[in-house]
Write a protein that holds these residues in place. Sequence first.
Motif, PDB file in Angstrom:
ATOM      1  N   ILE A  48       0.805  -1.046  -0.080  1.00 55.47           N
ATOM      2  CA  ILE A  48       0.116   0.202   0.019  1.00 55.47           C
ATOM      3  C   ILE A  48       0.941   1.154   0.038  1.00 55.47           C
ATOM      4  O   ILE A  48       0.642   2.103  -0.769  1.00 55.47           O
ATOM      5  CB  ILE A  48      -0.873   0.081   1.134  1.00 55.47           C
ATOM      6  CG1 ILE A  48      -1.955  -1.208   1.044  1.00 55.47           C
ATOM      7  CG2 ILE A  48      -1.542   1.155   1.439  1.00 55.47           C
ATOM      8  CD1 ILE A  48      -2.703  -1.511   2.658  1.00 55.47           C
ATOM      9  N   ALA A 102       2.342   1.852  -3.545  1.00 52.21           N
ATOM     10  CA  ALA A 102       1.304   2.155  -4.536  1.00 52.21           C
ATOM     11  C   ALA A 102       1.223   3.937  -4.248  1.00 52.21           C
ATOM     12  O   ALA A 102       1.171   4.993  -4.855  1.00 52.21           O
ATOM     13  CB  ALA A 102       0.056   1.701  -4.036  1.00 52.21           C
ATOM     14  N   TYR A 103       1.204   4.260  -2.788  1.00 49.23           N
ATOM     15  CA  TYR A 103       0.950   5.759  -2.499  1.00 49.23           C
ATOM     16  C   TYR A 103       2.471   6.609  -2.879  1.00 49.23           C
ATOM     17  O   TYR A 103       2.447   7.702  -2.978  1.00 49.23           O
ATOM     18  CB  TYR A 103       0.866   5.957  -1.076  1.00 49.23           C
ATOM     19  CG  TYR A 103      -0.447   5.750  -0.496  1.00 49.23           C
ATOM     20  CD1 TYR A 103      -0.728   4.971   0.814  1.00 49.23           C
ATOM     21  CD2 TYR A 103      -1.334   6.166  -1.287  1.00 49.23           C
ATOM     22  CE1 TYR A 103      -2.158   4.877   1.231  1.00 49.23           C
ATOM     23  CE2 TYR A 103      -3.057   5.982  -0.820  1.00 49.23           C
ATOM     24  CZ  TYR A 103      -3.188   5.279   0.441  1.00 49.23           C
ATOM     25  OH  TYR A 103      -4.454   4.959   0.880  1.00 49.23           O
ATOM     26  N   VAL A 131       1.992   7.785  -6.024  1.00 50.34           N
ATOM     27  CA  VAL A 131       1.284   9.078  -6.134  1.00 50.34           C
ATOM     28  C   VAL A 131       2.299  10.341  -5.727  1.00 50.34           C
ATOM     29  O   VAL A 131       2.139  11.423  -6.313  1.00 50.34           O
ATOM     30  CB  VAL A 131       0.091   9.017  -5.029  1.00 50.34           C
ATOM     31  CG1 VAL A 131      -0.725  10.429  -5.022  1.00 50.34           C
ATOM     32  CG2 VAL A 131      -0.793   7.828  -5.434  1.00 50.34           C
ATOM     33  N   ALA A 168       1.666  -4.776  -5.814  1.00 51.87           N
ATOM     34  CA  ALA A 168       0.938  -3.572  -5.608  1.00 51.87           C
ATOM     35  C   ALA A 168       1.337  -2.540  -6.830  1.00 51.87           C
ATOM     36  O   ALA A 168       0.891  -1.810  -7.605  1.00 51.87           O
ATOM     37  CB  ALA A 168       1.147  -2.771  -4.275  1.00 51.87           C
ATOM     38  N   MET A 197      -0.500  -0.758 -10.049  1.00 54.55           N
ATOM     39  CA  MET A 197      -0.430   0.406 -10.595  1.00 54.55           C
ATOM     40  C   MET A 197      -0.095   0.686 -12.011  1.00 54.55           C
ATOM     41  O   MET A 197      -0.339   2.146 -12.570  1.00 54.55           O
ATOM     42  CB  MET A 197       0.393   1.533  -9.584  1.00 54.55           C
ATOM     43  CG  MET A 197      -0.188   1.392  -8.064  1.00 54.55           C
ATOM     44  SD  MET A 197      -1.788   2.199  -7.890  1.00 54.55           S
ATOM     45  CE  MET A 197      -1.075   3.864  -7.944  1.00 54.55           C
ATOM     46  N   ALA A 248      -4.557   4.049  -5.787  1.00 56.89           N
ATOM     47  CA  ALA A 248      -3.883   3.935  -4.523  1.00 56.89           C
ATOM     48  C   ALA A 248      -4.735   3.707  -3.287  1.00 56.89           C
ATOM     49  O   ALA A 248      -4.631   2.902  -2.702  1.00 56.89           O
ATOM     50  CB  ALA A 248      -2.505   4.661  -4.403  1.00 56.89           C
ATOM     51  N   SER A 249      -5.738   4.589  -3.224  1.00 54.25           N
ATOM     52  CA  SER A 249      -6.508   4.282  -1.941  1.00 54.25           C
ATOM     53  C   SER A 249      -7.368   3.335  -2.307  1.00 54.25           C
ATOM     54  O   SER A 249      -7.938   2.765  -1.394  1.00 54.25           O
ATOM     55  CB  SER A 249      -7.413   5.794  -1.939  1.00 54.25           C
ATOM     56  OG  SER A 249      -6.651   7.049  -1.875  1.00 54.25           O
ATOM     57  N   HIS A 282      -5.768   0.306  -1.281  1.00 53.82           N
ATOM     58  CA  HIS A 282      -5.619   0.437   0.291  1.00 53.82           C
ATOM     59  C   HIS A 282      -6.949  -0.085   0.929  1.00 53.82           C
ATOM     60  O   HIS A 282      -7.217  -1.128   1.797  1.00 53.82           O
ATOM     61  CB  HIS A 282      -5.427   1.830   1.068  1.00 53.82           C
ATOM     62  CG  HIS A 282      -5.095   2.023   2.438  1.00 53.82           C
ATOM     63  ND1 HIS A 282      -4.701   2.731   2.838  1.00 53.82           N
ATOM     64  CD2 HIS A 282      -5.132   1.000   3.247  1.00 53.82           C
ATOM     65  CE1 HIS A 282      -4.437   2.834   4.150  1.00 53.82           C
ATOM     66  NE2 HIS A 282      -4.944   1.598   4.387  1.00 53.82           N
TER      67      HIS A 282
END
Length: 376
Positions: free
Chosen positions: A79, A82-83, A86, A123, A127, A150-151, A154
């Motif tokens: 997670i 992935a963030y 962002v 993850a 993406m 990404a959210s 999560h």
Amino acid sequence: MSGANRFVPTLRTGQAHPHPAPIGGDAYSAVELMPGYRLVILDQRKLPLQERYEFVSRVDEVADAIRNMLVRGAPAIGITAAYGLVVAAYAARGDAPSFLEAMSAADALLRASRPTAVNLAWALDQMKPVVANAANLPFVQRTEALAQAASGLHRAEVAACRMLGAHGLTLVPDGATILTHCNAGALATGGYGTALGIVRAAHEARKNIRVIACETRPYLQGARLTAWELHKDRIPVEVISDSMVAHFMAKKAIDLVVVGADRIARNGDVANKIGTYGIACIAAAHGVPLYVAAPWSTVDLKCSSGEDIPIEERPERELSHLPLADGNQLQLVPDGVGARNPSFDVTPARLVAAIVTERGLARPAGEASLANLRNG
Ligand SMILES: CSC[C@H]1O[C@H](OP(=O)(O)O)[C@H](O)[C@@H]1O
């Protein structure tokens, strides 16, 4: 679950937590995306004495946070990665080719941060199409598209924990004493937990369970993190040293073992925190079932067996020295003496009574039972 487990700590700046209602409802999370595309990461190295948050706004800081285990746990690092994309997208203000170049570099940096947990690569792979499809969007829409994806990842991982918790509930007798190792809780998964997801589900079902948590040397995820989480949730927990497991098994003090996983091979072999294999051998010798709880994102069908799973060797100093609350370290090993620090080991499928996923149970663990879950 009551709000009892929704910690609202003071941040490093003394401000209240920016997200009083973290993703996953009343499950708390170790990492969250804030307005302005910054990450707030709970520094798990400081628990249980200090709930300290780090604000992270550069992708190299995100990779460092994973590598240095401010955030850890297979789903949680996926997670976070992935963030991390962002955060990288928010910094990439150029045209599509330059954006794609920046995202490729960010992916490589994040992917290399830790080798064993397959969730990290999974993850980032999830993406990839999002990045490709967003490349030609204007900057604001491009960044927001990645943030939404990404959210969503999560939220899906937290939902998977809740579902596997419900599946695992069927394995927990009333009044059971559950042994767990390391931390496979909300802190390791973005919310609710895998092994601790089953514990939470049993507690919510009023099964009157209690937990014995192995301290889990050398990083002490059990003593520091699992005990912290369960105590916050008012779930009975006691800590033992890793060397005490055989004693309590011989005393028939443990009814079942539930642990997490970092990578599950196609044949059902399980890589998990170092010490898990030893516990599995002891459990088998005493007829105590060992269950592995993990979302499907931890199953790596490209890995034929545990022999294919890379085992991370962490710095010797993480074993030879003990970090102290004041930032100093207590030396445990004489000068000039080396230390070995493999962070994971592999438990063969034959020692795993069932693998508990959000898709159901693979019981007993093995290629056939996992294949039955393959199509969701
Ligand atoms: C639910 S995944 C938790 C899993 O990850 C831990 O490893 P680390 O703390 O080094 O990231 C451990 O293997 C847990 O079982």
